[in-house]
Structure formats: C-alpha cells, structure tokens
Design a protein around this motif. Structure first.
Motif, short mmCIF file in Angstrom:
data_model
loop_
_atom_site.label_atom_id
_atom_site.label_comp_id
_atom_site.label_asym_id
_atom_site.label_seq_id
_atom_site.Cartn_x
_atom_site.Cartn_y
_atom_site.Cartn_z
N TRP A 43 0.82 -1.21 0.00
CA TRP A 43 0.00 0.00 0.00
C TRP A 43 0.85 1.25 0.00
CZ3 TRP A 43 -4.77 -1.19 -1.09
CH2 TRP A 43 -5.29 -2.41 -0.69
N PRO A 60 -5.44 1.82 3.21
CA PRO A 60 -6.85 2.03 3.55
C PRO A 60 -7.20 1.25 4.81
CG PRO A 60 -6.65 0.41 1.80
CD PRO A 60 -5.26 0.90 2.10
N ARG A 65 -11.92 -5.33 -0.73
CA ARG A 65 -11.24 -5.31 -2.03
C ARG A 65 -10.94 -6.73 -2.51
NH1 ARG A 65 -6.03 -6.11 -2.59
NH2 ARG A 65 -5.09 -5.73 -4.63
N ALA A 87 -9.46 1.23 -4.30
CA ALA A 87 -8.37 0.93 -3.38
C ALA A 87 -7.18 0.32 -4.10
CB ALA A 87 -8.86 -0.02 -2.28
#
Length: 257
Positions: A106, A110, A118, A158
């Motif tokens: 990431w 999130p 996701r 995302a």
C-alpha cells in the motif's frame, strides 16, 4: 508393603514412565536442525512464492519471504502430532507471504475492512468475468455481494493505492520491446524544460513596460529584424539594438536569480 498390593479405585498405579508428561519439544531444538529440514523443502516455498507473484513486487523478495516462513515452520514442527511436514508448513508459508503483501503493497493504507472488501470484490469479479464472458459492472458486482454500488466502487479504487509500477531508466534497454512486462521505462520529456523556462520568463517579464513587451514581441514573436523594427518605430537600428540588449540582460538576471 509390596507394589502389587497398592491399589486405587481406578486400578493399579501406572508405571512412572507411562504417566510422566512429556514437555513440548519441536522437531529441532537447534538452528542447524531447523535449517536442515527447511533446506529439504525449499522447492515447496519457492513454488508457493511463484503462486503469489504480482506486479510491483520483486519475485526474489517473495521467494525470500516464503523461505522465511518455511524456516519458521521447521522450527515449530512436531512430528509426534501425526501429520507430515508439508501440510503443516504450507499454511505458515502462505500466511507469511500474505502478511508481507498486505503490509508492503500500500502506498496509502486504507482501513482493514476496505482491504478485505477489495479482496472479495476481486474474487467475485474474476468469477463473474468467466461466467459472463466479460468484465462485470460495478452494479453487477454489488448485487452479487449484496452491497451498495458505492462500497464496491470504493473497494475497486483501493487498487490505486497499491504499490506503483517499477520505473526503469531507458539506459537499461535500447529496445523498448525488451523491457519486462509491467515495467514502465523512464524517459526525459523535453516539454518539462520548456514549461519551466516559460514560467521563469513570465516572472521576469512582470517588471517590463508595455513598450518593452512590444519590442520583444516584434523581435521574437514576429521575428522581425532590428532594421525592420527601427523602420516601424521610426528610430535608428542602433537604438533598437541598445534597447534589446538592455532588456535581455535584465531578463537574464531575473531568470538566473
């Protein structure tokens, strides 16, 4: 009193060797023993690492993570539980890889719930793509999961927070076709330098008078010669030359500051 005469309600007392609790001892109490077991099953770790290969993560890094999970499994393995090493090691290795991907993938992390959603959206989208013969819409995925379309859309967005594509300088390959799949070659865009130069010139021209701007427009915009400018303004060519030189020197000073 003889041992044979000692009785309890449950029957004769068992031999100490039969009743003694055996303490937990992993298959290997030494680093060397665990390493030997892990070395024997390196192929298992490497195969699992290949299953999790994805864009944005180096295959060697995933392989190292998988082997670390293999070594952890080797240190904790207990053969007396009655199962083989591979069934025990696989969940440990895959768990290690998944944690690595979760923690290192990431750019902007999130919330955990969105990360899990996701994964569900991706799984359902892949299954529906095979069934429909095309990619499902956000609304179709939302109906399949029983969720709001906005929640599914947020989960799809995302993906943009995952690690970006690796950027490789063009010096590493003369042929653009020679770049590995998913690699974005780095290039120098001359447009950036032009934009920066124009911005610097605009700042330098803030203090220029209207007549100076007109003179610069005639010389560099209309590309008139100094003689043509002199004729249009009704002055000598020498005066035009001096004016241009003075303006350009001031502009260079401002742009270099």
């Amino acid at each position: 009193m003889s041992e044979s005469s000692i009785q309890t309600a449950a029957g004769p007392v068992r031999d100490r060797a039969q009743t003694e609790v055996v303490p937990y001892r992993p298959v290997s109490e030494s680093a060397a023993g665990a390493a030997e077991l892990a070395t024997e099953y390196l192929g298992v770790a490497d195969a699992l690492a290949r299953r999790f290969r994805c864009t944005g993560h180096d295959a060697e890094d995933l392989c190292q993570v998988a082997r670390l999970g293999l070594l952890k499994a080797a240190r904790r393995y207990r053969p007396d539980l009655g199962h083989g090493f591979v069934p025990y090691a696989v969940p440990t290795i895959t768990g290690e890889i998944k944690r690595y991907l979760r923690d290192q993938s990431w750019v902007v992390r999130p919330p955990r719930g969105l990360q899990e959603l996701r994964l569900k959206v991706r799984a359902v989208s892949a299954r529906m793509t095979q069934t429909l013969g095309r990619e499902p819409s956000t609304l179709e995925v939302a109906r399949e999961l029983g969720l709001e379309a906005s929640d599914v859309a947020e989960a799809q967005l995302a993906d943009a927070a995952m690690v970006g594509q690796p950027v490789v300088h063009t010096d590493l390959a003369d042929d653009p076709q020679g770049f590995p799949e998913g690699v974005i070659p780095a290039v120098v865009d001359p447009g950036f330098e032009r934009v920066e130069a124009l911005n610097a010139l605009a700042r330098a021209l803030r203090d220029a008078s209207e007549s100076e701007r007109e003179l610069l427009e005639m010389r560099f915009g209309e590309e008139l010669t100094q003689e043509a400018i002199a004729q249009r303004l009704g002055v000598s060519q020498m005066q035009v030359s001096r004016l241009l030189r003075r303006i350009l020197e001031r502009l260079r000073t401002h742009m270099a500051a």
